[in-house]
Motif scaffolding. Structure first.
Motif, PDB file in Angstrom:
ATOM      1  N   ARG A 159       0.754  -1.197   0.020  1.00 40.02           N
ATOM      2  CA  ARG A 159       0.114   0.041   0.071  1.00 40.02           C
ATOM      3  C   ARG A 159       0.894   1.156   0.007  1.00 40.02           C
ATOM      4  NH1 ARG A 159      -3.451  -3.260   3.495  1.00 40.02           N
ATOM      5  NH2 ARG A 159      -5.592  -3.433   2.441  1.00 40.02           N
ATOM      6  N   ALA A 160       2.050   1.108   0.374  1.00 43.29           N
ATOM      7  CA  ALA A 160       2.959   2.140   0.399  1.00 43.29           C
ATOM      8  C   ALA A 160       4.369   1.856   0.252  1.00 43.29           C
ATOM      9  CB  ALA A 160       3.229   2.932   1.952  1.00 43.29           C
ATOM     10  N   PRO A 161       5.339   2.375  -0.422  1.00 40.54           N
ATOM     11  CA  PRO A 161       6.731   1.863  -0.753  1.00 40.54           C
ATOM     12  C   PRO A 161       7.286   1.569   0.444  1.00 40.54           C
ATOM     13  CG  PRO A 161       6.445   4.200  -1.852  1.00 40.54           C
ATOM     14  CD  PRO A 161       5.132   3.890  -0.818  1.00 40.54           C
ATOM     15  N   ALA A 162       8.005   0.287   0.410  1.00 41.13           N
ATOM     16  CA  ALA A 162       9.077  -0.564   1.047  1.00 41.13           C
ATOM     17  C   ALA A 162      10.235  -0.865   0.627  1.00 41.13           C
ATOM     18  CB  ALA A 162       7.992  -1.643   1.820  1.00 41.13           C
ATOM     19  N   PRO A 163      11.069   0.201   0.393  1.00 36.06           N
ATOM     20  CA  PRO A 163      12.559  -0.056  -0.316  1.00 36.06           C
ATOM     21  C   PRO A 163      13.345  -1.043   0.537  1.00 36.06           C
ATOM     22  CG  PRO A 163      12.348   2.159   0.498  1.00 36.06           C
ATOM     23  CD  PRO A 163      10.902   1.536   0.650  1.00 36.06           C
ATOM     24  N   GLU A 164      13.064  -1.255   1.942  1.00 40.49           N
ATOM     25  CA  GLU A 164      13.763  -2.135   2.632  1.00 40.49           C
ATOM     26  C   GLU A 164      13.844  -3.439   2.242  1.00 40.49           C
ATOM     27  OE1 GLU A 164       9.961  -1.400   4.800  1.00 40.49           O
ATOM     28  OE2 GLU A 164      11.327  -0.276   3.779  1.00 40.49           O
ATOM     29  N   GLU A 165      12.415  -4.009   1.754  1.00 44.89           N
ATOM     30  CA  GLU A 165      12.152  -5.211   1.334  1.00 44.89           C
ATOM     31  C   GLU A 165      12.636  -5.747   0.083  1.00 44.89           C
ATOM     32  OE1 GLU A 165       8.205  -6.120   2.327  1.00 44.89           O
ATOM     33  OE2 GLU A 165       8.035  -4.824   4.220  1.00 44.89           O
ATOM     34  N   ARG A 166      13.272  -6.775  -0.094  1.00 41.19           N
ATOM     35  CA  ARG A 166      13.691  -7.171  -1.281  1.00 41.19           C
ATOM     36  C   ARG A 166      12.553  -7.468  -2.407  1.00 41.19           C
ATOM     37  NH1 ARG A 166      14.578 -12.060  -4.076  1.00 41.19           N
ATOM     38  NH2 ARG A 166      14.068 -13.313  -2.117  1.00 41.19           N
ATOM     39  N   TRP A 167      11.490  -8.106  -1.921  1.00 35.12           N
ATOM     40  CA  TRP A 167      10.433  -8.367  -2.670  1.00 35.12           C
ATOM     41  C   TRP A 167       9.854  -7.153  -3.361  1.00 35.12           C
ATOM     42  CZ3 TRP A 167       7.143 -12.020   1.021  1.00 35.12           C
ATOM     43  CH2 TRP A 167       8.152 -13.393   1.015  1.00 35.12           C
ATOM     44  N   TYR A 168       9.693  -5.891  -2.648  1.00 32.37           N
ATOM     45  CA  TYR A 168       9.316  -5.030  -3.265  1.00 32.37           C
ATOM     46  C   TYR A 168      10.163  -4.188  -4.201  1.00 32.37           C
ATOM     47  CZ  TYR A 168       7.983   0.256  -3.552  1.00 32.37           C
ATOM     48  OH  TYR A 168       7.730   1.268  -4.022  1.00 32.37           O
ATOM     49  N   ARG A 169      11.395  -4.246  -3.721  1.00 34.38           N
ATOM     50  CA  ARG A 169      12.366  -3.540  -4.767  1.00 34.38           C
ATOM     51  C   ARG A 169      12.367  -4.592  -6.104  1.00 34.38           C
ATOM     52  NH1 ARG A 169      15.857  -4.129   0.025  1.00 34.38           N
ATOM     53  NH2 ARG A 169      16.819  -5.849  -1.070  1.00 34.38           N
ATOM     54  N   THR A 170      12.278  -5.820  -6.095  1.00 37.41           N
ATOM     55  CA  THR A 170      12.225  -6.374  -7.370  1.00 37.41           C
ATOM     56  C   THR A 170      11.038  -5.945  -8.109  1.00 37.41           C
ATOM     57  OG1 THR A 170      13.218  -8.410  -6.539  1.00 37.41           O
ATOM     58  CG2 THR A 170      12.265  -8.623  -8.361  1.00 37.41           C
ATOM     59  N   LEU A 171       9.789  -6.009  -7.290  1.00 38.28           N
ATOM     60  CA  LEU A 171       8.560  -5.353  -8.102  1.00 38.28           C
ATOM     61  C   LEU A 171       8.856  -3.805  -8.604  1.00 38.28           C
ATOM     62  CD1 LEU A 171       5.586  -5.449  -8.841  1.00 38.28           C
ATOM     63  CD2 LEU A 171       5.254  -4.605  -6.693  1.00 38.28           C
ATOM     64  N   ARG A 172       9.627  -3.157  -7.855  1.00 33.71           N
ATOM     65  CA  ARG A 172       9.614  -1.679  -8.342  1.00 33.71           C
ATOM     66  C   ARG A 172      10.565  -1.750  -9.473  1.00 33.71           C
ATOM     67  NH1 ARG A 172      13.565   1.218  -4.164  1.00 33.71           N
ATOM     68  NH2 ARG A 172      14.911  -0.262  -5.257  1.00 33.71           N
ATOM     69  N   ASP A 173      11.712  -2.406  -9.547  1.00 31.17           N
ATOM     70  CA  ASP A 173      12.913  -2.298 -10.703  1.00 31.17           C
ATOM     71  C   ASP A 173      12.460  -3.167 -11.711  1.00 31.17           C
ATOM     72  OD1 ASP A 173      13.918  -0.483  -8.579  1.00 31.17           O
ATOM     73  OD2 ASP A 173      15.420  -2.234  -7.912  1.00 31.17           O
ATOM     74  N   HIS A 174      11.762  -4.407 -11.509  1.00 34.01           N
ATOM     75  CA  HIS A 174      11.888  -5.217 -12.503  1.00 34.01           C
ATOM     76  C   HIS A 174      10.286  -5.595 -13.102  1.00 34.01           C
ATOM     77  CE1 HIS A 174      16.053  -5.498 -12.599  1.00 34.01           C
ATOM     78  NE2 HIS A 174      15.988  -5.851 -11.244  1.00 34.01           N
ATOM     79  N   GLY A 175       9.309  -5.131 -12.132  1.00 32.12           N
ATOM     80  CA  GLY A 175       7.967  -5.536 -12.553  1.00 32.12           C
ATOM     81  C   GLY A 175       7.398  -6.659 -11.733  1.00 32.12           C
ATOM     82  N   GLU A 176       6.012  -6.997 -12.189  1.00 31.33           N
ATOM     83  CA  GLU A 176       5.364  -8.170 -11.537  1.00 31.33           C
ATOM     84  C   GLU A 176       5.978  -9.544 -11.649  1.00 31.33           C
ATOM     85  OE1 GLU A 176       1.049  -6.537 -10.990  1.00 31.33           O
ATOM     86  OE2 GLU A 176       1.649  -7.064 -13.215  1.00 31.33           O
ATOM     87  N   GLY A 177       5.848 -10.408 -10.816  1.00 33.85           N
ATOM     88  CA  GLY A 177       6.374 -11.789 -11.248  1.00 33.85           C
ATOM     89  C   GLY A 177       6.906 -12.585  -9.996  1.00 33.85           C
ATOM     90  N   LEU A 178       7.204 -13.717 -10.214  1.00 31.39           N
ATOM     91  CA  LEU A 178       7.734 -14.598  -9.261  1.00 31.39           C
ATOM     92  C   LEU A 178       9.086 -13.910  -8.351  1.00 31.39           C
ATOM     93  CD1 LEU A 178       7.954 -17.780 -11.052  1.00 31.39           C
ATOM     94  CD2 LEU A 178       6.052 -17.378  -9.268  1.00 31.39           C
ATOM     95  N   VAL A 179       8.969 -13.806  -7.218  1.00 30.26           N
ATOM     96  CA  VAL A 179      10.034 -13.269  -6.254  1.00 30.26           C
ATOM     97  C   VAL A 179      10.712 -14.081  -5.329  1.00 30.26           C
ATOM     98  CG1 VAL A 179       9.351 -10.828  -6.547  1.00 30.26           C
ATOM     99  CG2 VAL A 179       8.487 -12.302  -4.805  1.00 30.26           C
ATOM    100  N   ASP A 180       9.894 -15.341  -4.900  1.00 29.36           N
ATOM    101  CA  ASP A 180      10.643 -16.224  -3.978  1.00 29.36           C
ATOM    102  C   ASP A 180       9.675 -17.287  -3.627  1.00 29.36           C
ATOM    103  OD1 ASP A 180      12.392 -17.011  -2.019  1.00 29.36           O
ATOM    104  OD2 ASP A 180      12.432 -14.978  -0.792  1.00 29.36           O
ATOM    105  N   PHE A 181      10.167 -18.354  -2.908  1.00 27.00           N
ATOM    106  CA  PHE A 181       9.371 -19.299  -2.522  1.00 27.00           C
ATOM    107  C   PHE A 181       9.915 -20.124  -1.112  1.00 27.00           C
ATOM    108  CE2 PHE A 181      12.994 -21.133  -4.764  1.00 27.00           C
ATOM    109  CZ  PHE A 181      12.967 -22.539  -4.409  1.00 27.00           C
ATOM    110  N   ALA A 182       9.317 -20.494  -0.520  1.00 27.73           N
ATOM    111  CA  ALA A 182       9.427 -21.088   1.023  1.00 27.73           C
ATOM    112  C   ALA A 182       9.109 -22.590   0.963  1.00 27.73           C
ATOM    113  CB  ALA A 182       8.373 -20.457   1.936  1.00 27.73           C
ATOM    114  N   LEU A 183       9.934 -23.259   1.691  1.00 32.63           N
ATOM    115  CA  LEU A 183       9.779 -24.639   2.152  1.00 32.63           C
ATOM    116  C   LEU A 183       9.131 -24.811   3.739  1.00 32.63           C
ATOM    117  CD1 LEU A 183      13.118 -26.186   0.907  1.00 32.63           C
ATOM    118  CD2 LEU A 183      11.158 -25.813  -0.413  1.00 32.63           C
TER     119      LEU A 183
END
Length: 274
Positions: free
Chosen positions: A59-83
């Motif tokens: 809802r607001a910028p979160a440049p400290e978060e890697r997922w947000y930075r990936t979205l901001r810099d490279h657009g929507e898509g897969l960013v991570d996965f968890a086991l």
């Protein structure tokens, strides 16, 4: 208990629009809620095998978060996965004992569902995105991952058949997985074709494909196969991490819709991968 896929994270620009698109694909999408202390909120697509897709937006910028930075810099898509880790603290200790000193945690996390339920979990994260993070529940997992009718989809989707992860150095990444997973990683098999090296690693009902481009050909001017070139370009632009997804569905259901997948290279499989 062996490690299994817990969830796959898809970063999106607008959560409500993403929910509409994924419902148009024939998937049931559930409101997830908000992450306390963060600007992110999410929605879930939960499958019969217990794994799920997480659509996450901010809802607001979160440049400290890697997922947000990936979205901001490279657009929507897969960013991570968890086991899934039954005991994150023990899994973290075991991985460190096997030499994976670049795994940090445990870190407490949580989410507030729209119905007011407070969820709590613990994670452990690796220093590089070629390796997934671990996610273990403190509150009952059924609160975080709904069961029953929530896992039934109009298009017959049942789970993730395969997840491809782009990596720079397959040997280095595979060594990290062996330290993370222990004996379970011994089932990995290696192959090379089309200029791409692949390690296939079973994680419950999901096949994990770790892929890296082969070393550059020694012959001057030798052309790289298109698939290998595309993988190399993907690594150069978006970096390591999940890059393609195959979802399994029942063959007796209607075909999936053709709505936007929001940057996700998505394929469907009506039978098991051999």
């Amino acid at each position: 208990m062996p490690f299994a896929l817990d969830h796959i994270v898809i970063a999106v620009a607008d959560l409500q629009a993403a929910i509409a698109d994924y419902r148009a694909l024939g998937l049931q999408v559930l409101p997830g809620g908000q992450h306390p202390g963060r600007t992110s909120h999410n929605a879930l697509v939960v499958f019969a095998d217990g794994a799920y897709l997480e659509l996450i937006a901010w809802r607001a910028p979160a440049p400290e978060e890697r997922w947000y930075r990936t979205l901001r810099d490279h657009g929507e898509g897969l960013v991570d996965f968890a086991l899934r880790a039954p005991d994150t603290v023990q899994a973290l200790a075991d991985a460190r004992a096997r030499g994976l000193g670049t795994l940090t945690g445990p870190v407490d996390g949580g989410r507030l569902r729209p119905d007011g339920a407070q969820l709590r979990w613990q994670t452990a994260r690796h220093a590089t995105p070629d390796v997934p993070f671990l996610c273990g529940d403190i509150t009952p997992r059924a609160l975080r991952v709904p069961e029953g009718a929530a896992r039934v989809h109009p298009n017959g989707a049942e789970g993730a058949a395969a997840l491809t992860v782009a990596v720079h150095d397959l040997d280095a990444t595979l060594a990290r997985y062996q330290a993370l997973l222990g004996a379970q990683a011994q089932a990995a098999t290696l192959a090379s074709a089309g200029g791409i090296r692949t390690a296939r690693l079973p994680l419950g009902s999901t096949l994990l494909w770790l892929q890296s481009p082969e070393r550059a050909a020694s012959a001057p001017g030798a052309a790289e196969p298109p698939a290998a070139q595309a993988l190399r370009e993907r690594l150069a632009s978006r970096g390591e991490g999940p890059c393609a997804l195959v979802l399994r569905r029942r063959a007796d259901t209607l075909p999936p819709g053709t709505a936007a997948t929001l940057g996700v290279a998505l394929q469907w499989l009506a039978a098991e991968i051999p």
